[in-house]
Design an enzyme around this catalytic site. Structure first.
Site, PDB file in Angstrom:
ATOM      1  N   HIS A 155      33.015  80.575  92.915  1.00 31.72           N
ATOM      2  CA  HIS A 155      32.419  79.542  92.062  1.00 31.72           C
ATOM      3  C   HIS A 155      33.566  78.828  91.342  1.00 31.72           C
ATOM      4  O   HIS A 155      34.496  79.477  90.870  1.00 31.72           O
ATOM      5  CB  HIS A 155      31.466  80.169  91.044  1.00 31.72           C
ATOM      6  CG  HIS A 155      30.651  79.173  90.286  1.00 31.72           C
ATOM      7  ND1 HIS A 155      29.324  78.923  90.565  1.00 31.72           N
ATOM      8  CD2 HIS A 155      30.982  78.346  89.260  1.00 31.72           C
ATOM      9  CE1 HIS A 155      28.874  77.998  89.740  1.00 31.72           C
ATOM     10  NE2 HIS A 155      29.863  77.627  88.942  1.00 31.72           N
ATOM     11  N   HIS A 191      35.959  77.839  88.891  1.00 30.71           N
ATOM     12  CA  HIS A 191      36.203  78.280  87.526  1.00 30.71           C
ATOM     13  C   HIS A 191      37.680  78.552  87.292  1.00 30.71           C
ATOM     14  O   HIS A 191      38.459  78.750  88.223  1.00 30.71           O
ATOM     15  CB  HIS A 191      35.393  79.544  87.215  1.00 30.71           C
ATOM     16  CG  HIS A 191      35.947  80.797  87.824  1.00 30.71           C
ATOM     17  ND1 HIS A 191      35.822  81.101  89.170  1.00 30.71           N
ATOM     18  CD2 HIS A 191      36.653  81.833  87.283  1.00 30.71           C
ATOM     19  CE1 HIS A 191      36.400  82.260  89.426  1.00 30.71           C
ATOM     20  NE2 HIS A 191      36.923  82.723  88.301  1.00 30.71           N
ATOM     21  N   ASN A 216      42.992  80.379  89.434  1.00 32.11           N
ATOM     22  CA  ASN A 216      43.358  80.938  90.738  1.00 32.11           C
ATOM     23  C   ASN A 216      42.313  80.452  91.734  1.00 32.11           C
ATOM     24  O   ASN A 216      41.145  80.808  91.641  1.00 32.11           O
ATOM     25  CB  ASN A 216      43.350  82.468  90.712  1.00 32.11           C
ATOM     26  CG  ASN A 216      44.415  83.024  89.793  1.00 32.11           C
ATOM     27  OD1 ASN A 216      45.514  82.490  89.704  1.00 32.11           O
ATOM     28  ND2 ASN A 216      44.089  84.097  89.099  1.00 32.11           N
ATOM     29  N   CYS A 218      25.662  84.967  92.794  1.00 32.52           N
ATOM     30  CA  CYS A 218      26.893  84.630  92.077  1.00 32.52           C
ATOM     31  C   CYS A 218      26.745  84.920  90.590  1.00 32.52           C
ATOM     32  O   CYS A 218      25.774  84.489  89.952  1.00 32.52           O
ATOM     33  CB  CYS A 218      27.224  83.142  92.285  1.00 32.52           C
ATOM     34  SG  CYS A 218      28.590  82.561  91.278  1.00 32.52           S
ATOM     35  N   HIS A 236      27.997  75.637  92.779  1.00 36.35           N
ATOM     36  CA  HIS A 236      28.763  76.749  93.342  1.00 36.35           C
ATOM     37  C   HIS A 236      29.719  76.300  94.445  1.00 36.35           C
ATOM     38  O   HIS A 236      30.753  76.939  94.670  1.00 36.35           O
ATOM     39  CB  HIS A 236      27.777  77.790  93.900  1.00 36.35           C
ATOM     40  CG  HIS A 236      28.421  79.007  94.473  1.00 36.35           C
ATOM     41  ND1 HIS A 236      28.885  80.045  93.685  1.00 36.35           N
ATOM     42  CD2 HIS A 236      28.693  79.352  95.765  1.00 36.35           C
ATOM     43  CE1 HIS A 236      29.403  80.981  94.469  1.00 36.35           C
ATOM     44  NE2 HIS A 236      29.300  80.586  95.729  1.00 36.35           N
ATOM     45  N   CYS A 267      26.899  81.364  88.507  1.00 41.16           N
ATOM     46  CA  CYS A 267      25.951  80.261  88.662  1.00 41.16           C
ATOM     47  C   CYS A 267      24.990  80.181  87.475  1.00 41.16           C
ATOM     48  O   CYS A 267      24.669  81.211  86.853  1.00 41.16           O
ATOM     49  CB  CYS A 267      25.160  80.410  89.964  1.00 41.16           C
ATOM     50  SG  CYS A 267      26.025  79.795  91.427  1.00 41.16           S
ATOM     51  N   GLN A 314      40.360  80.318  83.912  1.00 36.66           N
ATOM     52  CA  GLN A 314      40.362  81.297  82.829  1.00 36.66           C
ATOM     53  C   GLN A 314      41.271  80.832  81.705  1.00 36.66           C
ATOM     54  O   GLN A 314      42.103  79.936  81.888  1.00 36.66           O
ATOM     55  CB  GLN A 314      40.818  82.662  83.330  1.00 36.66           C
ATOM     56  CG  GLN A 314      39.946  83.276  84.403  1.00 36.66           C
ATOM     57  CD  GLN A 314      40.415  84.663  84.787  1.00 36.66           C
ATOM     58  OE1 GLN A 314      40.553  85.556  83.952  1.00 36.66           O
ATOM     59  NE2 GLN A 314      40.689  84.848  86.076  1.00 36.66           N
ATOM     60  N   SER A 371      38.352  86.359  92.849  1.00 38.49           N
ATOM     61  CA  SER A 371      37.282  87.299  93.195  1.00 38.49           C
ATOM     62  C   SER A 371      35.908  86.652  93.225  1.00 38.49           C
ATOM     63  O   SER A 371      34.937  87.272  93.645  1.00 38.49           O
ATOM     64  CB  SER A 371      37.271  88.466  92.196  1.00 38.49           C
ATOM     65  OG  SER A 371      37.067  87.985  90.870  1.00 38.49           O
TER      66      SER A 371
END
Length: 365
Positions: free
Chosen positions: A179, A181, A168, A54, A123, A57, A183, A176
């Protein structure tokens, strides 16, 4: 004309969205139609806590060669594949400003910066599986980033006007990397949808001498039919004008212009209600429920007038319609005419409200 009584749960009607000055077609009887179309693949909850492959990570090498620190809480870094950049040449207008080309083919240069916000070093977590204290760290990171880029714009002259924070979640929403997250895209202009909300707020204020969302919160608290959750600071509703089947909005009960104004109590309230809402989402079809989520708030370094116009709220747009494998598609009439939904906002709110918000379905397995 039929003489029977109009039934909002069965008869077609249009609902007005005052945020975007648009309409949506509601066709609740269509929910009864059989489904033989595409079905999504349900992801299995078997991801490891740490994945050596990943890019997000702790301690791992990212796709462009840089390395992540061995972070232990929320971690923010500049996006290696930013949608907008600071360093690019100026775009100059050519020819007569009123020429046919310049009249119809308008273009503007856009500068800015993009950030990745790793919610957790683990993760295999998503927001509903995180502890409330961990989510408070995420909200504190949003607050710090908002303040930091505001300072950069003010003291260093960087062209930052608006910070769009979003997540998303899930491959169905184009994620994509699974993990946990989000933006943040920082632009030198206010994005179109946010700008339209500001225009609607200003128009409503001019016509009614009050804020649109102040009145909306008041009305939802009176009717209660679309409320999913609430606490001291926030309300979760399925908006009267919702497009997506189980779309929700988290809105502050009283005026808060941006996350920069949040007290510790308000951050804790937002963390708590986000966890409860997303737990309900996962429990609805017993899957890791996909969505796109984003914050709408005041521009960076907002004037007093801009702060007055802005009202903190969050949109959640999840695509699932009937099950973990059947999603809503905005196609055909939705692309060519106007958005359409197959169950009313009240029906969606009833289903979400009835779900457990404290115990995640995986804890019951």
């Amino acid at each position: 004309m039929s003489s029977e009584h109009f039934d909002f749960t069965d008869h077609s009607h249009r609902r007005y969205n005052p945020l975007t000055d648009s309409w949506i077609l509601v066709s609740p009887h269509r929910a009864k139609r059989p489904w033989l179309g595409q079905q999504e693949t349900v992801s299995k909850p078997n991801a490891p806590e740490y994945d050596e492959k990943c890019y997000l990570c702790p301690g791992n090498t990212r796709a462009t060669g840089g390395s992540n620190p061995k972070y232990e809480a929320t971690y923010i870094f500049q996006n290696d594949y930013a949608a907008v950049k600071l360093d690019q040449p100026e775009l100059k207008e050519e020819g007569d400003a009123d020429s046919l080309r310049n009249r119809l083919f308008k273009v503007k240069s856009v500068r800015g910066n993009c950030y990745v916000i790793c919610f957790s070093p683990k993760h295999n977590l998503t927001i509903p599986q995180m502890e409330t204290d961990e989510l408070i760290q995420v909200i504190s990171a949003w607050q710090k980033l908002y303040n930091d880029v505001s300072i950069e714009a003010k003291t260093e002259g960087k062209p930052f006007k608006y910070l769009q924070i979003f997540e998303n979640k899930g491959t169905a929403m184009g994620c994509s990397n699974l993990h946990p997250h989000g933006q943040a895209w920082c632009l030198e202009s206010v994005p179109s949808l946010v700008d339209q909300e500001f225009k609607s707020f200003n128009k409503y204020e001019h016509e009614h001498s009050t804020h649109l969302l102040a009145d909306y919160v008041k009305l939802e608290l009176e009717e209660k039919s679309r409320i999913v959750l609430e606490n001291d600071t926030f309300l979760v509703v399925v908006p009267y004008w919702a497009t997506w089947p189980f779309e929700t909005m988290i809105v502050s009960k009283t005026h808060l212009s941006s996350v920069a104004e949040f007290t510790d109590k308000q951050k804790a309230d937002l963390a708590s209600i986000m966890k409860k809402l997303t737990t309900k989402y996962d429990n609805l079809f017993e899957c890791s429920f996909p969505y796109s989520m984003g914050l709408h708030q005041a521009p960076l370094n907002a004037t007093e007038e801009e702060k007055k116009t802005s009202w903190f709220h969050m949109h959640f747009y999840p695509p699932l319609l009937r099950s973990a494998t059947v999603r809503k598609f905005l196609v055909g009439f939705e692309m060519l005419g106007e958005p359409q939904r197959d169950l009313t906002a009240e029906q969606a709110a009833d289903r979400l409200r009835a779900l457990d918000s404290e115990t995640h379905y995986l804890q019951k397995l």
